[in-house]
Each structure stands twice: as C-alpha cells, then as structure tokens.
Design a protein around this motif. Sequence first.
Motif, PDB file in Angstrom:
ATOM      1  N   LEU A 249       0.828  -1.204   0.000  1.00  0.00           N
ATOM      2  CA  LEU A 249       0.000   0.000   0.000  1.00  0.00           C
ATOM      3  C   LEU A 249       0.863   1.255   0.000  1.00  0.00           C
ATOM      4  N   LEU A 250       1.976   1.220   0.784  1.00  0.00           N
ATOM      5  CA  LEU A 250       2.821   2.405   0.909  1.00  0.00           C
ATOM      6  C   LEU A 250       3.731   2.604  -0.296  1.00  0.00           C
ATOM      7  N   LEU A 251       4.390   1.498  -0.744  1.00  0.00           N
ATOM      8  CA  LEU A 251       5.424   1.623  -1.774  1.00  0.00           C
ATOM      9  C   LEU A 251       4.921   1.300  -3.180  1.00  0.00           C
ATOM     10  N   GLY A 252       3.759   0.630  -3.261  1.00  0.00           N
ATOM     11  CA  GLY A 252       3.218   0.272  -4.577  1.00  0.00           C
ATOM     12  C   GLY A 252       3.087   1.480  -5.506  1.00  0.00           C
ATOM     13  N   PRO A 253       2.492   2.604  -5.036  1.00  0.00           N
ATOM     14  CA  PRO A 253       2.342   3.765  -5.928  1.00  0.00           C
ATOM     15  C   PRO A 253       3.690   4.305  -6.402  1.00  0.00           C
ATOM     16  N   TRP A 254       4.699   4.300  -5.529  1.00  0.00           N
ATOM     17  CA  TRP A 254       6.035   4.791  -5.905  1.00  0.00           C
ATOM     18  C   TRP A 254       6.666   3.864  -6.946  1.00  0.00           C
ATOM     19  N   ILE A 255       6.508   2.541  -6.750  1.00  0.00           N
ATOM     20  CA  ILE A 255       7.066   1.587  -7.728  1.00  0.00           C
ATOM     21  C   ILE A 255       6.351   1.744  -9.067  1.00  0.00           C
ATOM     22  N   ARG A 256       5.052   1.980  -9.019  1.00  0.00           N
ATOM     23  CA  ARG A 256       4.299   2.157 -10.268  1.00  0.00           C
ATOM     24  C   ARG A 256       4.819   3.377 -11.037  1.00  0.00           C
ATOM     25  N   ARG A 257       5.127   4.457 -10.292  1.00  0.00           N
ATOM     26  CA  ARG A 257       5.598   5.682 -10.963  1.00  0.00           C
ATOM     27  C   ARG A 257       7.027   5.543 -11.457  1.00  0.00           C
ATOM     28  N   SER A 258       7.893   4.852 -10.652  1.00  0.00           N
ATOM     29  CA  SER A 258       9.322   4.866 -10.972  1.00  0.00           C
ATOM     30  C   SER A 258       9.755   3.692 -11.854  1.00  0.00           C
ATOM     31  N   THR A 259       8.928   2.652 -11.982  1.00  0.00           N
ATOM     32  CA  THR A 259       9.265   1.548 -12.879  1.00  0.00           C
ATOM     33  C   THR A 259       8.000   1.306 -13.695  1.00  0.00           C
ATOM     34  N   SER A 260       8.064   0.418 -14.656  1.00  0.00           N
ATOM     35  CA  SER A 260       6.847   0.152 -15.442  1.00  0.00           C
ATOM     36  C   SER A 260       6.105  -1.043 -14.855  1.00  0.00           C
ATOM     37  N   ARG A 261       6.177  -1.226 -13.541  1.00  0.00           N
ATOM     38  CA  ARG A 261       5.560  -2.391 -12.912  1.00  0.00           C
ATOM     39  C   ARG A 261       4.452  -1.962 -11.954  1.00  0.00           C
ATOM     40  N   ASN A 262       3.357  -2.725 -12.009  1.00  0.00           N
ATOM     41  CA  ASN A 262       2.138  -2.339 -11.312  1.00  0.00           C
ATOM     42  C   ASN A 262       1.935  -3.285 -10.118  1.00  0.00           C
ATOM     43  N   ILE A 263       2.148  -2.774  -8.908  1.00  0.00           N
ATOM     44  CA  ILE A 263       2.045  -3.641  -7.719  1.00  0.00           C
ATOM     45  C   ILE A 263       0.898  -3.131  -6.855  1.00  0.00           C
ATOM     46  N   ARG A 264      -0.107  -3.973  -6.651  1.00  0.00           N
ATOM     47  CA  ARG A 264      -1.328  -3.489  -5.990  1.00  0.00           C
ATOM     48  C   ARG A 264      -1.961  -4.533  -5.076  1.00  0.00           C
ATOM     49  N   VAL A 265      -2.765  -4.026  -4.141  1.00  0.00           N
ATOM     50  CA  VAL A 265      -3.643  -4.901  -3.361  1.00  0.00           C
ATOM     51  C   VAL A 265      -4.917  -5.099  -4.196  1.00  0.00           C
TER      52      VAL A 265
END
Length: 326
Positions: A249-265
């Motif tokens: 929840l905390l880092l997923g949005p940052w990873i989505r913005r900084s890489t092309s990978r979508n990590i979500r609940v």
Amino acid sequence: MKAIVYHEYGSPDVLTLEEVDMPTPKDNEVLIKVHAVSINRSDWEGLTGSPLYARLGGLFKPGDKILGSDIAGTVETVGKDVKQFRPGHEVFGLMLNYGGGFAEYACASEKALALKPAGLTFEEAAAIPQAAFIALQGIRAKGQVQPGQKVLINGAGGGTGVFAIQLAKLDGAEVTGVDNAEKLGLMLSLGADHVIDYARVDFTKNGQQYDLILDVIAYRSVFAYRRALAPNGTYFVAGGSVATLFQILLLGPWIRRSTSRNIRVLVVQTDSKDLVYMTEFIESGKIKLVIDKRYSLSETAEALRYLGEGHAKGKVVITVVPGDQR
Ligand SMILES: NC(=O)c1ccc[n+]([C@@H]2O[C@H](COP(=O)([O-])OP(=O)(O)OC[C@H]3O[C@@H](n4cnc5c(N)ncnc54)[C@H](OP(=O)(O)O)[C@@H]3O)[C@@H](O)[C@H]2O)c1
C-alpha cells in the motif's frame, strides 16, 4: 438453531457446537436455511486472528461468533426491500461480513447471492463464491490476461488457485502454479504448465519474470515481487501478512511511478454476476470444481484443521443438510 461458535481466537479446539438464536434478516437481507458451506482461508484467519486484519471485528475477542462465508441453501424468508428472491428459492453466495455460515440458518444481503443452477449440488455451489470472486477479478476483470502472457499464481493449489489456473489457461496464458509438494500433481492436472514447490524454490529468486502474478498468500518484501515482474507486469496480492500488505500500500504507488511495474492490493468486489459467470464455466465443463473433502457441521473444527495444517487441495465443504443435494 445449531451453530459452530467461538468466543476467543485460537486453534480449532476453541470451536463448539451450540444452540443459538436464529438470525433475523434486515430489510435488504434473506434468511437462508443453509444446506452447505465451504471453508476458506479467511475462516482460518478469522479463527486464529492472524494476520492482524482478521481482527478488524474485535482486537482481543472475535466480534462475530460464527465463521463461514460461502453458503448454499434455500430461502426461508425475505426482508421487505428484497426484490430478486422469495421463499423456496435455492441460492448461493458470499456473506459480506465473511461470517455466519457455520450454522443451520444464516442471513445474507441479496446483492451477493445468485440462484443456484439446478445442475449443481448445494455442496458444489457452496464451493464457488469467495474463490471465484478473487480468481475472476485477479485473472480477468482486473488482471486482463492476454494469450501468451506468463502468469504465476502463488498458492495455486488452494480454493482460489484452482479457479485461477483454469481461467488463465482459458485465456491462453503460460501458467506457473506455486504451492506445497502435495499439490503439484493437482495443479498440473488443471493445466498448469510449470509448478513450483514453495518449500524448495523461491519464485522471486529463480531468475524468471511474469506478466501477471496473483498472490493469495504474500509474505515477502515488495522489492522481491518487483524483481519477479516483467516490464509492464502486474502483481496483485489478495491475502498475506500485514507487513507485506502495508508495504504494498505504501510503496506500490512509488514503484508504479518509478518503474513500469504495477504492484497493488486486489480489493475484491462481490457482484453476483461473477457467480453466474463462473457457474456457466462450470456447467459447460470448461472449469472443473475441485472439492477435496466433505464434513458434517459437527465436524467443522476437523475441517478447519485440515485446511490450516496445509492438506486441502482445492475446496473443503461442510454439508449441513445431508442427503438433499440438488
Ligand atoms: N483482497 C480481498 O478483497 C479478499 C477477499 C476475500 C478473501 N481474501 C483473502 O484471499 C486469500 C484467499 O486464499 P484462499 O481461500 O485461496 O486460500 P487457500 O484455499 O488456503 O489457498 C492458499 C494456498 O496457498 C498455499 N500456501 C501456503 N503457504 C504458501 C507459501 N509460502 N507459498 C505458496 N503457497 C502457499 C496453501 O498451502 P498449504 O496447504 O501449504 O498452507 C494453500 O494451498 C485469503 O488470505 C483471504 O483472506 C482477500
């Protein structure tokens, strides 16, 4: 009525068969005579109070005293605002508060219920709801699997996993199932192209990358999941440790913005259309229901122990009314 009740978090030993008051349906609810109820990991989590999110209803003592969310049965009475159902209808579905089903009668909102198809037994219908919602939304509605994509399902030999493997195969994906050694044969028989025994291989460290990962039992760091995702890949977590869920929840949005990978609940919606959709697959033979074992209501503790100790392949069902299964 008789129900399986618990007053404290713990092992299946804290469950007792008790005589309790019948529930009363609210205006938008139906009262159902329960014929069968299936067991989900969410029941095990509610029983043990772990992970911590399972204590949302009560931090020190369970708020709801009766577990069991996936039911199939006959409508007894309906609340005044209920439009689709009337007494005598055979229905199945998921109770929105994830509880109340380990009993002879239960109340459920009409929204998450569907008519039971005549071709399915009550036991078969009860084995569908929660697992189907997660699998359909993880693989199809939100996962949007495309032919040729590499899909990994973590926890693929359990309730959700057996539907998820088959849906991903129907969509033309190359599927990897991860679970314990006892379940590798089942996953292969359902169409998985590759299987991994989680006790021997860590799928986040084997050099492979996947376009979609559906994880029902996540406990690693968010960076491990990022490593296992192909560029533009998606990782959905449905259940797992609170530490992992918070990280996502905390880092997923940052990873989505900084890489092309979508990590979500994955937040699962309970829409009865999904139940109808899944039963059509099952009735047409495109998707196989996997019921490992059946128990009676008084054996519910044993059934939960079977799942909690890691033996359940697919679904475990409690038959509340024996002998009238269609
Ligand atoms: N996000 C939402 O909106 C939502 C809604 C409803 C439910 N949920 C959650 O979604 C999850 C659904 O799980 P389910 O009902 O499909 O569970 P399940 O039937 O118990 O299946 C989970 C499978 O994972 C296996 N497993 C255990 N540890 C593993 C590991 N380290 N690596 C890989 N596999 C492992 C289990 O095998 P063993 O036999 O070895 O334990 C089991 O076969 C639950 O956590 C539930 O709370 C989420």
